[in-house]
Design an enzyme around this catalytic site. Structure first.
Site, PDB file in Angstrom:
ATOM      1  CD  GLU A  28      -2.898  -0.966   0.206  1.00 46.01           C
ATOM      2  OE1 GLU A  28      -2.935   0.305  -0.576  1.00 46.01           O
ATOM      3  OE2 GLU A  28      -3.663  -1.724  -0.689  1.00 46.01           O
ATOM      4  CE1 TYR A 111      -6.450   3.546  -0.348  1.00 47.79           C
ATOM      5  CE2 TYR A 111      -3.996   3.684  -0.093  1.00 47.79           C
ATOM      6  CZ  TYR A 111      -5.043   2.809  -0.549  1.00 47.79           C
ATOM      7  OH  TYR A 111      -5.268   1.633  -1.191  1.00 47.79           O
ATOM      8  CG  ASP A 129      -7.724   4.505  -3.929  1.00 49.72           C
ATOM      9  OD1 ASP A 129      -8.904   4.434  -4.306  1.00 49.72           O
ATOM     10  OD2 ASP A 129      -6.898   3.443  -4.673  1.00 49.72           O
TER      11      ASP A 129
END
Ligand code: SF4
Length: 347
Positions: A28, A111, A129
């Site tokens: 991520e 996020y 996102d």
């Protein structure tokens, strides 16, 4: 419908089917601001060399930045490194499993926190996102731009999220945004949620998400010195924290108004490293684009004249052989000078 579509398509990525929270977190961090296809080789190389939090925490920052070289947004790497060290020191080497504790780590914004917690630990929080913003804005015809629309999008996704499979839900939204609900020419005809999509029904998909007008990206003019001594080149290290922080570079800086590139090099070298240099010849100009601006870099071959070198305006300095430079992390713009430099003979 979106989960069925997600399970049916089963897009393969190295980080899918990997339940290690560290690997999920790494993916991520890398995927934030960087395209999936670019991330894959970096992710595989990283995991082969640094397979866990301990190995990252133990590594010198030079190794971390070198592994990251080419991915951009180097703050991500520095923060990931610091966060791993904090986990070793404060959390017994185990990643926090709750959103609020995980969010205290450097580089873990809303996020990353939501994506990692939902995928690794099934915490039912939406991960917002660019894909989630685009998909949600189009489905709901959201008439305000992001980030003002964040609350609306968050409430929408919070109501919709599958509490038993929150990670799959978040990844399904990401996949939909990447594969079908693309920024231009979305594939609405094959979209699993077209019946719920108000902008599709109204034929106004192109209008969403509402965008703020972009300012044209400025071009900065910089000059750098390639300073030779005894077959070695003087390089400096940028201070941590700022843009490209921690990376090595050829010393120099922004050209001031009314200043020539060679004058800039002389001034910057004095300010940055306390040395007086004499520019001998112009090597070449390179241009490089970053997300919000571009630079034109003038490079000058320089002779060291006098002065005891000190890291005044930089974090560190080093004399290196051209081959050694390849072991260190440099910005992409500097790489464009490497070939020209190797052909030089020492002064
Ligand atoms: Fe996006 Fe089109 Fe699907 Fe709506 S119907 S979510 S605009 S791909």
């Amino acid at each position: 419908d979106i989960l069925n579509w997600y399970y049916k398509n089963n897009y393969e990525f190295p980080w899918r089917n990997n339940s290690d929270p560290y690997a999920i977190w790494l993916s991520e961090v890398m995927l934030q601001q960087t395209q999936t296809s670019t991330v894959i080789p970096f992710y595989n190389r990283w995991l082969a060399r640094l397979p866990d939090i301990q190995s990252v925490a133990k590594s010198h920052i030079d190794i971390i930045l070198k592994m990251w070289e080419g991915l951009g947004y180097y703050n991500r790497a520095r923060n990931f490194h610091t966060a791993c060290k904090i986990i070793i020191k404060k959390h017994n080497g185990k990643m926090p499993r709750d959103l609020s504790t995980f969010s205290t780590l450097p580089g873990v914004g809303p996020y990353i926190a939501s994506a990692v917690m939902s995928i690794a630990f099934n915490v039912p929080v939406p991960a917002i996102d660019g894909n989630a913003v685009r998909v949600s804005s189009r489905i709901n015809s959201v008439n305000i731009p992001f980030p003002k629309s964040k609350q609306i999008i968050n409430s929408y996704l919070e109501n919709l999220i599958d509490v038993e499979h929150p990670g799959d839900f978040n990844q399904a939204i990401m996949d939909l945004g990447r594969e079908l609900c693309t920024p231009t020419h979305p594939s609405c005809q094959t979209c699993p949620v077209q019946n719920y999509c108000s902008s599709f029904v109204d034929n106004t998909v192109d209008k969403y998400p509402i965008r703020l007008k972009k300012q044209p990206a400025p071009n900065l003019k910089v000059a750098v010195g390639i300073i030779w001594k005894n077959n070695k080149i003087l390089i400096s290290r940028r201070k941590d924290g700022g843009f490209l922080g921690g990376l090595w570079e050829f010393p120099g800086g922004k050209i001031k108004q009314g200043e020539s590139g060679s004058e800039c090099v002389v001034r910057e070298l004095l300010e940055e490293l306390n040395v007086l240099v004499h520019p001998i010849s112009h090597i070449k100009n390179v241009r490089h684009s970053y997300t919000h601006f571009s630079i034109t870099m003038e490079a000058y071959k320089c002779q060291y004249k006098s002065g005891e070198i000190k890291a005044v305006g930089c974090a560190d300095f080093r004399w290196v052989h051209p081959q050694e430079m390849k072991q260190l992390a440099f910005p992409r713009a500097s790489h464009k000078l490497f070939d020209s430099i190797e052909g030089f003979v020492s002064i």
